[in-house]
Motif scaffolding. Sequence first.
Motif, PDB file in Angstrom:
ATOM      1  N   VAL A   1      29.613  58.181  37.548  1.00 61.21           N
ATOM      2  CA  VAL A   1      30.542  57.805  38.613  1.00 61.21           C
ATOM      3  C   VAL A   1      31.889  58.452  38.317  1.00 61.21           C
ATOM      4  O   VAL A   1      32.437  58.294  37.224  1.00 61.21           O
ATOM      5  N   GLU A   2      32.399  59.200  39.286  1.00 62.87           N
ATOM      6  CA  GLU A   2      33.728  59.786  39.158  1.00 62.87           C
ATOM      7  C   GLU A   2      34.611  59.201  40.249  1.00 62.87           C
ATOM      8  O   GLU A   2      34.299  59.269  41.437  1.00 62.87           O
ATOM      9  N   MET A   3      35.704  58.588  39.821  1.00 60.50           N
ATOM     10  CA  MET A   3      36.585  57.904  40.762  1.00 60.50           C
ATOM     11  C   MET A   3      38.000  58.449  40.657  1.00 60.50           C
ATOM     12  O   MET A   3      38.533  58.619  39.568  1.00 60.50           O
ATOM     13  N   LYS A   4      38.604  58.684  41.818  1.00 59.81           N
ATOM     14  CA  LYS A   4      40.002  59.105  41.869  1.00 59.81           C
ATOM     15  C   LYS A   4      40.722  58.237  42.878  1.00 59.81           C
ATOM     16  O   LYS A   4      40.312  58.140  44.034  1.00 59.81           O
ATOM     17  N   ASN A   5      41.807  57.594  42.408  1.00 59.66           N
ATOM     18  CA  ASN A   5      42.626  56.766  43.303  1.00 59.66           C
ATOM     19  C   ASN A   5      41.763  55.797  44.109  1.00 59.66           C
ATOM     20  O   ASN A   5      41.899  55.690  45.330  1.00 59.66           O
ATOM     21  N   SER A   6      40.858  55.118  43.428  1.00 61.15           N
ATOM     22  CA  SER A   6      39.908  54.230  44.094  1.00 61.15           C
ATOM     23  C   SER A   6      40.033  52.802  43.576  1.00 61.15           C
ATOM     24  O   SER A   6      40.679  52.531  42.571  1.00 61.15           O
ATOM     25  N   LYS A   7      39.383  51.879  44.301  1.00 59.32           N
ATOM     26  CA  LYS A   7      39.334  50.484  43.903  1.00 59.32           C
ATOM     27  C   LYS A   7      37.886  50.019  43.909  1.00 59.32           C
ATOM     28  O   LYS A   7      37.166  50.252  44.880  1.00 59.32           O
ATOM     29  N   VAL A   8      37.491  49.353  42.820  1.00 57.46           N
ATOM     30  CA  VAL A   8      36.128  48.843  42.713  1.00 57.46           C
ATOM     31  C   VAL A   8      36.155  47.404  42.228  1.00 57.46           C
ATOM     32  O   VAL A   8      36.845  47.071  41.268  1.00 57.46           O
ATOM     33  N   LYS A   9      35.417  46.535  42.925  1.00 62.86           N
ATOM     34  CA  LYS A   9      35.224  45.159  42.495  1.00 62.86           C
ATOM     35  C   LYS A   9      33.737  44.925  42.387  1.00 62.86           C
ATOM     36  O   LYS A   9      33.026  44.975  43.387  1.00 62.86           O
ATOM     37  N   GLY A  10      33.280  44.686  41.161  1.00 64.38           N
ATOM     38  CA  GLY A  10      31.850  44.477  40.963  1.00 64.38           C
ATOM     39  C   GLY A  10      31.394  45.102  39.668  1.00 64.38           C
ATOM     40  O   GLY A  10      32.058  44.984  38.645  1.00 64.38           O
ATOM     41  N   ALA A  11      30.270  45.811  39.724  1.00 63.91           N
ATOM     42  CA  ALA A  11      29.703  46.375  38.502  1.00 63.91           C
ATOM     43  C   ALA A  11      29.292  47.819  38.699  1.00 63.91           C
ATOM     44  O   ALA A  11      28.870  48.221  39.784  1.00 63.91           O
ATOM     45  N   ILE A  12      29.442  48.609  37.641  1.00 59.90           N
ATOM     46  CA  ILE A  12      28.952  49.984  37.614  1.00 59.90           C
ATOM     47  C   ILE A  12      27.945  50.079  36.475  1.00 59.90           C
ATOM     48  O   ILE A  12      28.269  49.802  35.325  1.00 59.90           O
ATOM     49  N   LEU A  13      26.721  50.479  36.798  1.00 58.67           N
ATOM     50  CA  LEU A  13      25.669  50.615  35.795  1.00 58.67           C
ATOM     51  C   LEU A  13      25.087  52.021  35.843  1.00 58.67           C
ATOM     52  O   LEU A  13      24.565  52.453  36.883  1.00 58.67           O
TER      53      LEU A  13
ATOM     54  N   LYS B   1      37.679  46.032  38.717  1.00 54.89           N
ATOM     55  CA  LYS B   1      37.511  44.645  38.309  1.00 54.89           C
ATOM     56  C   LYS B   1      36.028  44.359  38.216  1.00 54.89           C
ATOM     57  O   LYS B   1      35.317  44.454  39.212  1.00 54.89           O
ATOM     58  N   GLY B   2      35.569  44.023  37.016  1.00 59.17           N
ATOM     59  CA  GLY B   2      34.148  43.748  36.840  1.00 59.17           C
ATOM     60  C   GLY B   2      33.653  44.339  35.539  1.00 59.17           C
ATOM     61  O   GLY B   2      34.344  44.318  34.524  1.00 59.17           O
ATOM     62  N   ALA B   3      32.458  44.892  35.571  1.00 56.52           N
ATOM     63  CA  ALA B   3      31.839  45.408  34.350  1.00 56.52           C
ATOM     64  C   ALA B   3      31.383  46.842  34.525  1.00 56.52           C
ATOM     65  O   ALA B   3      30.913  47.241  35.591  1.00 56.52           O
ATOM     66  N   ILE B   4      31.566  47.630  33.462  1.00 54.28           N
ATOM     67  CA  ILE B   4      31.050  48.992  33.404  1.00 54.28           C
ATOM     68  C   ILE B   4      30.047  49.043  32.261  1.00 54.28           C
ATOM     69  O   ILE B   4      30.378  48.743  31.113  1.00 54.28           O
TER      70      ILE B   4
END
Length: 295
Positions: free
Chosen positions: A30-42, A74-77
Amino acid sequence: VKGAILNTTKGKNKVNIAIGKDNKANLSSVEMKNSKVKGAILNIPTGKTSTNVAIGKGNKANLGSVDLEGSQMKGAIINTPVGKIMTNVAIGKDNKANLGAVNMEGSQVKGAIINTPVGKILTNVAIGKGNKANLGAVNMESSELKGAIVNTPVGKAATNVAIGKGNKANLGAVNMEGSKMKGAIVNTPVGQALTNVAIGKDNKANLGAVNMEGSQMKGAIVNTPVGQAVTNVAIGKGNKANLGAVNMEDSQMKGAIVNTPVGQALTNVAIGKDNKANLGAVNMEDSQMKGAIIN
């Protein structure tokens, strides 16, 4: 993004390569730029052979990893690449190769980061100038993290090498630069043979260690590299090799630091000029520490 991001690729052989100038190669990442994530990345790529290479100038190669730039999470990676042979290499200039790792730049994370690459042979190499190779590690630059970082790379032979000038190779480690961290950092690389080498000039090789530069940390740091043969080497000029150690520069720490490298044969060597090899140790430069240090 609200919810979960799940990357699960399966294959006998997985090869991820970026060659040339300003290329990006992402595999189960996962490549993120200027983003918002709520949850989980697996990210859970599985294969017999996993190879991640960045060659050239300004390349980024990510395999089973998360690259955060100017983002909020916000969450888990959770990164758990699994393979018999896992190789992560950055060659050239200003390259970044991440395998089962998290690269954070100007980001904010609340939650947990868990990196657990598993393989018989784990190899992490940065060659050239200004390269960064991260395997089962967290690279933090100008970032804030509240929660926990757990790095547990597992392999029969785990090798971490930085060769050239100004390279950084992190295996089962946390590299903090101008960052703030509240919580716990737990680095537990496990292997029959753990080898950490910095060769050249101004290189940094961290294995099961925490490198702090201009950072603030509140909580606990626990480094427990476990291997039958544990080797830490710095050769050249101005290199720093940290194995199961904490390197503090212009930083503030409140809490506890526990370094417990375990091995039948422990070897710590610094050869050359102005090199520093730290094994199960704490190096404090212009820093402030409140709490306990146990080596």
